[in-house]
Design a protein around this motif. Sequence first.
Motif, PDB file in Angstrom:
ATOM      1  N   HIS A  67       0.822  -1.202   0.000  1.00 39.50           N
ATOM      2  CA  HIS A  67       0.000   0.000   0.000  1.00 39.50           C
ATOM      3  C   HIS A  67       0.864   1.264   0.000  1.00 39.50           C
ATOM      4  O   HIS A  67       0.612   2.199  -0.774  1.00 39.50           O
ATOM      5  N   THR A  70       2.442   1.748  -3.321  1.00 39.61           N
ATOM      6  CA  THR A  70       1.431   2.170  -4.292  1.00 39.61           C
ATOM      7  C   THR A  70       1.187   3.668  -4.192  1.00 39.61           C
ATOM      8  O   THR A  70       1.122   4.377  -5.203  1.00 39.61           O
ATOM      9  N   VAL A  71       1.039   4.161  -2.956  1.00 32.67           N
ATOM     10  CA  VAL A  71       0.838   5.604  -2.757  1.00 32.67           C
ATOM     11  C   VAL A  71       2.060   6.382  -3.249  1.00 32.67           C
ATOM     12  O   VAL A  71       1.921   7.424  -3.907  1.00 32.67           O
ATOM     13  N   ALA A  74       1.878   6.547  -6.958  1.00 29.20           N
ATOM     14  CA  ALA A  74       0.771   7.393  -7.396  1.00 29.20           C
ATOM     15  C   ALA A  74       1.110   8.874  -7.275  1.00 29.20           C
ATOM     16  O   ALA A  74       0.610   9.705  -8.052  1.00 29.20           O
ATOM     17  N   THR A 142      -4.813   8.312   2.556  1.00 32.18           N
ATOM     18  CA  THR A 142      -4.884   7.775   1.189  1.00 32.18           C
ATOM     19  C   THR A 142      -5.929   8.522   0.369  1.00 32.18           C
ATOM     20  O   THR A 142      -5.668   8.940  -0.770  1.00 32.18           O
ATOM     21  N   GLY A 146      -5.393  11.015  -2.872  1.00 32.94           N
ATOM     22  CA  GLY A 146      -6.097  10.749  -4.128  1.00 32.94           C
ATOM     23  C   GLY A 146      -6.867  11.964  -4.612  1.00 32.94           C
ATOM     24  O   GLY A 146      -6.837  12.310  -5.806  1.00 32.94           O
ATOM     25  N   ALA A 165      -4.719   6.992 -11.019  1.00 32.80           N
ATOM     26  CA  ALA A 165      -3.999   7.066  -9.740  1.00 32.80           C
ATOM     27  C   ALA A 165      -4.836   7.787  -8.689  1.00 32.80           C
ATOM     28  O   ALA A 165      -4.973   7.317  -7.552  1.00 32.80           O
ATOM     29  N   LEU A 169      -6.656   5.878  -5.300  1.00 30.78           N
ATOM     30  CA  LEU A 169      -6.402   6.219  -3.899  1.00 30.78           C
ATOM     31  C   LEU A 169      -7.663   6.731  -3.214  1.00 30.78           C
ATOM     32  O   LEU A 169      -7.928   6.406  -2.044  1.00 30.78           O
ATOM     33  N   SER A 172     -10.054   3.739  -2.623  1.00 30.05           N
ATOM     34  CA  SER A 172      -9.450   2.875  -1.608  1.00 30.05           C
ATOM     35  C   SER A 172      -9.594   3.479  -0.218  1.00 30.05           C
ATOM     36  O   SER A 172      -9.997   2.806   0.734  1.00 30.05           O
ATOM     37  N   GLY A 173      -9.273   4.761  -0.087  1.00 27.92           N
ATOM     38  CA  GLY A 173      -9.350   5.410   1.211  1.00 27.92           C
ATOM     39  C   GLY A 173     -10.770   5.530   1.725  1.00 27.92           C
ATOM     40  O   GLY A 173     -11.053   5.216   2.887  1.00 27.92           O
ATOM     41  N   ALA A 222      -6.717   0.752  -4.743  1.00 24.67           N
ATOM     42  CA  ALA A 222      -5.494   1.538  -4.918  1.00 24.67           C
ATOM     43  C   ALA A 222      -4.565   0.918  -5.943  1.00 24.67           C
ATOM     44  O   ALA A 222      -3.768   1.621  -6.584  1.00 24.67           O
ATOM     45  N   GLN A 223      -4.624  -0.406  -6.105  1.00 20.30           N
ATOM     46  CA  GLN A 223      -3.808  -1.069  -7.139  1.00 20.30           C
ATOM     47  C   GLN A 223      -4.619  -1.358  -8.403  1.00 20.30           C
ATOM     48  O   GLN A 223      -4.107  -1.208  -9.512  1.00 20.30           O
TER      49      GLN A 223
END
Length: 272
Positions: A67, A70-71, A74, A142, A146, A165, A169, A172-173, A222-223
């Motif tokens: 995670h 990933t952030v 992004a 997150t 985003g 991207a 995020l 996901s958040g 997020a992915q």
Amino acid sequence: MSITLRAVPRFVVTGLLRHEPALSPLGLILLAATLPTLFAMAIDVRQFGAASVWLKPFKFQLSLGVHVLTVALALAALDPAARQGRTARIAITAMIAAVVFEAGYITLQGALGLPSHFAPGLVGGILYGLMGLGATAIVLATATLGGLILRRPAAGVPGTLRLAAGSGLLVSGALGLVTGFAISLSQGPIVGEAGGAGVALFGWSRSAGDLRVAHFIALHAAQGLPLLGLLLRETDPRIARGPLILAACLWSALALGAMLQALAGIPAFPMP
């Protein structure tokens, strides 16, 4: 510049550290920590419940490491001035502090053979409450980052990748927060009477509703959405926008549907 296959890992790591020097080292350390944790799992016969005491530390080191990286990736789509702004700096600092606490506490409890989630006693209750705050900080940070990417994208980054991207995020958040609160309000992830073996590796119940399924789906937007953006990167941004927005809506519907199913006590992967 040509890069040999052997040099790819070093090239990627160097690029990550140069691009995002705050988050990247943490993500790489967490992924590296999975190796000694796997070794400990192989030689340590202690179990908590029906699983190795090291299984939960391994899963959290892996998931948090992925995670965080990933952030970090992004954030290449965020305007550099916005990256240096107060909002981004607060979000990144909060994420780092929360991730270090979560991974460190869960690993320590695993090493001691003790529960980290829903631990008994006053101290256990306080630490579990702090874990809840930490998890909330991670998903809020997150979603904040985003939203920043969508509002203040970097110049020169294809519009499709910026949208993928940022929305990844953000979804996901936001959904991680909703599904996480559902677990907390339900006093645990299981709704109903759990019994028998769970889903391999994940441990999800196959006889009762399990909110961890919805939480997993939510967090991995997020992915998933950025990967779709990579697949569509050669497509005209005006054409790719529709599929990306549709994918974000479908991903959200899947996570919320899995949450409602779990709250009804219905397993996502019922026993045959």
